[in-house]
Enzyme design. Structure first.
Site, short mmCIF file in Angstrom:
data_model
loop_
_atom_site.label_atom_id
_atom_site.label_comp_id
_atom_site.label_asym_id
_atom_site.label_seq_id
_atom_site.Cartn_x
_atom_site.Cartn_y
_atom_site.Cartn_z
CB THR A 1 -9.32 1.83 11.71
OG1 THR A 1 -8.04 2.02 10.87
CG2 THR A 1 -10.04 0.86 10.79
NE ARG B 1 1.46 2.52 12.86
CZ ARG B 1 0.80 3.50 13.56
NH1 ARG B 1 1.21 4.31 14.21
NH2 ARG B 1 -0.66 3.28 13.31
CE LYS C 1 -2.77 1.73 3.52
NZ LYS C 1 -2.49 3.10 3.67
CG ASP D 1 -11.01 18.84 -3.66
OD1 ASP D 1 -11.89 19.68 -3.75
OD2 ASP D 1 -9.75 19.05 -3.27
CB ILE D 2 -15.38 20.22 -5.49
CG1 ILE D 2 -14.11 20.38 -6.36
CG2 ILE D 2 -15.82 21.14 -4.41
CD1 ILE D 2 -14.20 21.71 -7.23
N PRO D 3 -16.29 17.29 -6.49
CG PRO D 3 -18.47 16.52 -6.93
CD PRO D 3 -17.74 17.60 -6.16
CG ASP E 1 -5.27 4.19 1.70
OD1 ASP E 1 -6.34 4.83 1.57
OD2 ASP E 1 -4.81 4.11 3.06
CG LEU E 2 -3.23 8.64 -3.54
CD1 LEU E 2 -3.27 9.12 -4.97
CD2 LEU E 2 -2.23 9.18 -2.60
CE LYS E 3 -7.15 6.71 4.73
NZ LYS E 3 -6.03 6.05 4.54
#
Ligand code: C5P
Length: 244
Positions: free
Chosen positions: A126, A217, A36, A68-70, A63-65
């Site tokens: 999480t 980790r 990842k 923002d606006i569409p 995994d840039l999550k």
């Protein structure tokens, strides 16, 4: 339920600098399938790190999550998919229009270069619990919030969700046997919890219905990352599979 070998269910989070990521990839080659790349590594190394890891034979979860606006998320999802990433994350909290825009971006990249990046929606981080959700004005129970965000994203066309192991069983029954249910917040018994809150062991997460578990980790900061990876794979192998 997706029939996936234990070693292919573990996604190792490389939350480190470029040099250490290259070192860890070398140590894990031949054992791990998934790595990842999150914001720490991507902002340091750029799209080239995805290509590098793909060339070594790994599958990459980028995994840039996105949140923002569409319009921006559509473009970001397209650019991110063009790196060749196998999986990309978007925040459900951005709403249905934003999640749909992410899906459109992924589809645009597929038309352009034939890459088919799967999309997963982050529900509740999480590291958050009822108390930290209340701090940002979300008063309903964590499970309800996760279910509501997952439903919204599922309807918007994602391939699956990211949630804690504690919600994995509910997600598996709500989204069906083929959905990706990716669970971070995984800690082998006895390892450091650090900033995670809603945690479970690798075996518990898979038994509950997770298709993939994200472990950072406990592997990357271990004295022997390859041995730590294999130990977790053995625990997953031994865990009972859900009937779903
Ligand atoms: O080191 P650790 O095992 O806690 O790493 C967990 C990884 O999963 C981190 O890279 C973090 O960004 C990611 N993650 C998370 N919670 C989510 C989504 C992703 O911890 N809901």
């Amino acid at each position: 339920m997706l029939d996936i070998p234990a070693s292919e269910r573990i996604i190792v989070a490389l939350d480190c600098d470029h040099g250490r990521a290259v070192e860890l990839a070398g140590l894990l080659k031949g054992r791990a399938t998934w790595l990842k790349v999150g914001m720490t590594l991507y902002y340091a190394s750029g799209p080239a790190i995805v290509e590098y890891l793909k060339d070594l034979g790994f599958k990459v979860f980028l995994d840039l999550k996105l949140h923002d606006i569409p319009h921006q998320v559509r473009g970001a999802a397209e650019s991110a998919s063009l790196t060749g990433a196998d999986l990309l994350s978007v925040h459900s909290l951005g709403g249905a229009d934003m999640v749909r825009a992410a899906r459109e971006g992924v589809q645009a990249a597929a038309l352009e270069r034939g890459v088919r990046t799967k999309l997963v929606a982050i529900t509740v981080l999480t590291s958050m619990d009822a108390e930290s959700l209340a701090q940002v004005g979300i008063e309903r129970p964590v499970g309800e919030e996760v279910a509501s965000l997952a439903g919204l994203s599922h309807e918007a066309g994602v391939d699956g969700v990211v949630c804690s192991p504690r919600e994995a069983a509910a997600m598996r029954s709500a989204l069906g046997p083929k959905a990706l249910v990716v669970t971070p917040g995984v800690r082998p018994a006895g390892s450091e919890v650090a900033d995670q809150r809603r945690i479970a062991t690798p075996a518990e997460a898979v038994a509950a219905g997770a298709s993939h578990i994200v472990v950072g980790r406990p592997i990357t900061q271990s004295d022997d990352p390859a041995a730590a990876f294999s130990a977790i794979a053995h625990q997953v192998e031994a865990s009972p599979r859900p009937g779903a």
